[in-house]
Design a protein around this motif. Structure first.
Motif, PDB file in Angstrom:
ATOM      1  N   LYS A 202       0.843  -1.200   0.000  1.00  8.82           N
ATOM      2  CA  LYS A 202       0.000   0.000   0.000  1.00  8.82           C
ATOM      3  C   LYS A 202       0.872   1.241   0.000  1.00  8.82           C
ATOM      4  CE  LYS A 202      -0.091   0.188   4.983  1.00  8.82           C
ATOM      5  NZ  LYS A 202      -0.842   0.431   6.205  1.00  8.82           N
TER       6      LYS A 202
ATOM      7  N   ASN B 164      -3.612   5.621   1.060  1.00  3.03           N
ATOM      8  CA  ASN B 164      -4.891   4.938   0.842  1.00  3.03           C
ATOM      9  C   ASN B 164      -4.859   4.018  -0.366  1.00  3.03           C
ATOM     10  OD1 ASN B 164      -6.010   6.358   2.946  1.00  3.03           O
ATOM     11  ND2 ASN B 164      -6.628   8.060   1.614  1.00  3.03           N
TER      12      ASN B 164
ATOM     13  N   LYS C  86      -8.969  -8.570   2.169  1.00  5.18           N
ATOM     14  CA  LYS C  86      -9.172  -7.938   3.476  1.00  5.18           C
ATOM     15  C   LYS C  86      -7.908  -7.174   3.841  1.00  5.18           C
ATOM     16  CE  LYS C  86      -7.377 -11.515   6.575  1.00  5.18           C
ATOM     17  NZ  LYS C  86      -7.607 -12.276   7.805  1.00  5.18           N
ATOM     18  N   LEU C  87      -8.024  -6.313   4.862  1.00  6.06           N
ATOM     19  CA  LEU C  87      -6.836  -5.608   5.335  1.00  6.06           C
ATOM     20  C   LEU C  87      -6.263  -6.384   6.516  1.00  6.06           C
ATOM     21  CD1 LEU C  87      -7.983  -1.883   5.117  1.00  6.06           C
ATOM     22  CD2 LEU C  87      -6.697  -3.215   3.433  1.00  6.06           C
TER      23      LEU C  87
ATOM     24  N   LYS D  12      -3.172  -7.039   9.664  1.00  2.00           N
ATOM     25  CA  LYS D  12      -2.788  -6.341  10.904  1.00  2.00           C
ATOM     26  C   LYS D  12      -2.115  -5.010  10.622  1.00  2.00           C
ATOM     27  CE  LYS D  12      -2.160 -10.077  14.198  1.00  2.00           C
ATOM     28  NZ  LYS D  12      -1.209 -10.912  14.930  1.00  2.00           N
ATOM     29  N   THR D  13      -1.375  -4.946   9.506  1.00  2.00           N
ATOM     30  CA  THR D  13      -0.667  -3.717   9.157  1.00  2.00           C
ATOM     31  C   THR D  13      -1.493  -2.869   8.179  1.00  2.00           C
ATOM     32  OG1 THR D  13       0.466  -4.759   7.291  1.00  2.00           O
ATOM     33  CG2 THR D  13       1.584  -4.853   9.422  1.00  2.00           C
ATOM     34  N   LYS D  14      -2.781  -3.209   8.045  1.00  2.00           N
ATOM     35  CA  LYS D  14      -3.710  -2.502   7.134  1.00  2.00           C
ATOM     36  C   LYS D  14      -3.283  -2.639   5.661  1.00  2.00           C
ATOM     37  CE  LYS D  14      -6.175  -0.871  10.563  1.00  2.00           C
ATOM     38  NZ  LYS D  14      -6.933  -1.996  11.097  1.00  2.00           N
ATOM     39  N   THR D  15      -2.544  -3.696   5.377  1.00  2.00           N
ATOM     40  CA  THR D  15      -2.132  -3.984   4.006  1.00  2.00           C
ATOM     41  C   THR D  15      -3.122  -4.974   3.414  1.00  2.00           C
ATOM     42  OG1 THR D  15       0.121  -3.808   4.817  1.00  2.00           O
ATOM     43  CG2 THR D  15      -0.140  -4.681   2.595  1.00  2.00           C
TER      44      THR D  15
END
Ligand code: FE
Length: 260
Positions: free
Chosen positions: A45, A48, A122-123, A125-128
């Protein structure tokens, strides 16, 4: 005296370089095809923005702590994203992955395509993003080191999370080549120009002609058909419906030429 030693060192290096070039010329490039690989979607990522790409060169480096390494082409958007966010995820693809899916993530660029359109993810734990479609297991990692290897960078990541989603068999690179008719795109570490084609030719004994996509290099093999698109094995290229498209890049039949 010091200058003389240095000159001798330069000469030794020069001779070594020449020898390596010579060895490179006389070696059999097909030996490299005997190395085993898998097929994965690597995601990262940038703020955003999210992106993902197909990669085949991934391996676990250490067990304590758990680290993995991936090789990514510097021209790829995912490379840029990993450099910036210092996180990446790996989705291990199943043997049942359709060619069209591999085409989207492997032969198109996130710069001009939304690769995630219609794709379940899905995202982590690191929002990746972690791609879930056709995925049997995933691993999430934080970048801890990198090695510049010319065209590619080897990124080393510490494993942050991982899960098994299905008990399907993972897609090996050999399966992708031999059963699915796939090729290495230009930015893959295993890209070999015309060598892939020679390998195909070596085993070509069929009466029915194979056709090659001029855009992405996908080979339509009548012996295999295109089961993902409902085309039975044994269907000649000429008999494919006119609206049939390349399962990898989406090009029409007119973009194909007979394999020589
Ligand atoms: Fe194509």
């Amino acid at each position: 005296m010091r200058k003389r030693v240095s000159q001798q060192g330069n000469r030794a290096q020069f001779l070594l370089d020449i020898q390596l070039i010579f060895n490179g010329l006389k070696m059999n490039p097909k030996a490299l095809h005997k190395i085993s690989y898998g097929l994965y979607v690597i995601c990262s990522k940038n703020g955003n923005k999210i992106n993902g790409q197909i990669a085949n060169a991934i391996f676990q480096v250490t067990a304590e702590p758990q680290t993995i390494a991936i090789s990514i082409n510097k021209n790829n958007l995912t490379h840029e994203f990993i450099e910036k966010s210092k996180v990446f995820t790996v989705s291990v693809l199943s043997e049942n992955t359709p060619m069209q899916f591999i085409g989207t993530f492997g032969f198109k660029s996130g710069r001009d395509t939304d690769k995630f359109k219609g794709v379940k993810y899905k995202l982590g734990k690191t929002k990746t993003p972690i791609v879930l479609d056709n995925t049997l297991a995933y691993i999430e990692a934080k970048l801890i080191d990198k090695i510049d290897v010319g065209t590619h960078t080897i990124f080393v990541g510490r494993v942050e999370d991982g899960e098994i989603l299905t008990e399907d068999s993972p897609m090996t690179y050999e399966y992708y080549h031999k059963v699915k008719g796939g090729y290495s795109p230009k930015n893959a570490p295993t890209y070999s120009g015309g060598v892939d084609k020679e390998v195909k030719k070596d085993k070509e004994e069929e009466k029915m002609s194979k056709y090659v996509c001029k855009i992405c290099g996908y080979v339509y093999d009548p012996e295999n058909g295109d089961p993902d698109a409902g085309v039975e094995p044994g269907t000649k290229f000429e008999d494919l419906p006119e609206d049939w498209v390349c399962p990898v890049c989406g090009a029409g039949k007119d973009q194909f030429e007979e394999e020589q």
